[in-house]
Design an enzyme around this catalytic site. Structure first.
Site, mmCIF file in Angstrom:
data_model
loop_
_atom_site.group_PDB
_atom_site.id
_atom_site.type_symbol
_atom_site.label_atom_id
_atom_site.label_comp_id
_atom_site.label_asym_id
_atom_site.label_seq_id
_atom_site.Cartn_x
_atom_site.Cartn_y
_atom_site.Cartn_z
ATOM 1 N N GLU A 86 -2.562 -8.999 2.623
ATOM 2 C CA GLU A 86 -2.826 -9.614 3.870
ATOM 3 C C GLU A 86 -4.352 -9.305 4.235
ATOM 4 O O GLU A 86 -4.810 -10.126 4.870
ATOM 5 C CB GLU A 86 -2.307 -8.814 5.103
ATOM 6 C CG GLU A 86 -2.663 -7.550 5.611
ATOM 7 C CD GLU A 86 -2.131 -6.302 4.673
ATOM 8 O OE1 GLU A 86 -2.491 -5.145 4.792
ATOM 9 O OE2 GLU A 86 -1.659 -6.519 3.401
ATOM 10 N N CYS B 204 0.876 -1.187 -0.042
ATOM 11 C CA CYS B 204 -0.168 0.082 0.024
ATOM 12 C C CYS B 204 0.848 1.170 -0.092
ATOM 13 O O CYS B 204 1.842 1.608 -0.982
ATOM 14 C CB CYS B 204 -0.900 -0.032 1.160
ATOM 15 S SG CYS B 204 -2.229 1.031 0.928
ATOM 16 N N HIS C 52 -3.766 -4.582 -0.700
ATOM 17 C CA HIS C 52 -3.356 -5.351 0.767
ATOM 18 C C HIS C 52 -3.340 -6.632 0.494
ATOM 19 O O HIS C 52 -4.368 -7.374 0.667
ATOM 20 C CB HIS C 52 -4.325 -4.810 1.818
ATOM 21 C CG HIS C 52 -4.348 -3.341 2.448
ATOM 22 N ND1 HIS C 52 -3.074 -3.054 3.235
ATOM 23 C CD2 HIS C 52 -4.740 -2.169 1.750
ATOM 24 C CE1 HIS C 52 -3.257 -1.801 3.549
ATOM 25 N NE2 HIS C 52 -4.153 -1.257 2.693
#
Length: 204
Positions: free
Chosen positions: A186, A79, A184
């Site tokens: 994750e 990001c 992102h």
């Protein structure tokens, strides 16, 4: 061991949790000297570009990140962390970045809703489809975004993934051992976990 850089501007716990779920050895660190002992680096980031660069500088990370990248250590920016890899950003003025990838960070135009938030699709750069970081990642796979600014690389060959949002923008980059994802991983379910797994395998 992968070092996750803690400079007060990153989504550290989610990244650490995702890597731990994949059984990848990772440690959150606020100590720049730990980067020398690591086998890979993750640079997360949320917030404004200029403030994040100030925090990195004050924490003593800027020179060490550049040094380890030049040594060939795998580096992944996530990001805002991806944006910091570039030469400069025009977010609230003009700010210098790490300069590891040539190009600028610019804002989406007002003809689309800003921030760009939610799930969107990837298009892989055909020249890089077979790169290790793309293993089991395909065109039209969905990942999760939250951002108002995007990267404009100087060199087409640095683009790893692109995404459509009122225009085609760069959503991931790779130059040698330096990689960055605007989305992102994750938070991106199977696809994001696969990308993190691929990074972990590159490191080991």
């Amino acid at each position: 061991m992968i070092a996750i850089i803690d400079y007060g501007a990153g989504n550290l716990k989610n990244v650490k949790h995702a890597l731990s779920t994949l059984k990848i050895d990772a440690r959150i660190t606020a100590n720049p000297s730990d980067l020398k002992e690591s086998s890979g680096i993750v640079l997360p980031g949320v917030g404004a570009f200029g403030e994040a660069m100030n925090r990195l500088e004050k924490a003593g990370f800027v020179n060490e990140i550049k040094s380890q990248a030049e040594r060939g250590q795998p580096l992944l920016g996530i990001c805002l962390g991806m944006q910091l890899l570039f030469d400069r950003s025009f977010e609230y003025g003009e700010h210098q970045g790490l300069g590891l990838i040539k190009g600028d960070i610019v804002r989406f135009q007002d003809d689309v809703k800003v921030p760009h938030m939610g799930w969107n699709q990837l298009k892989l750069n055909g020249a890089k489809k077979d790169f290790a970081i793309n293993s089991q990642v395909g065109d039209q796979d969905y990942v999760y975004f939250v951002h108002s600014y995007f990267a404009r690389p100087k060199h087409r060959e640095d683009i790893l993934h692109e995404t459509e949002y009122g225009m085609t923008f760069t959503s991931a980059v790779q130059r040698d051992n330096v990689m960055g994802m605007q989305y992102h991983p994750e938070k991106s379910a199977r696809v994001g976990m696969q990308i993190l797994k691929n990074f972990g395998e590159l490191v080991t």
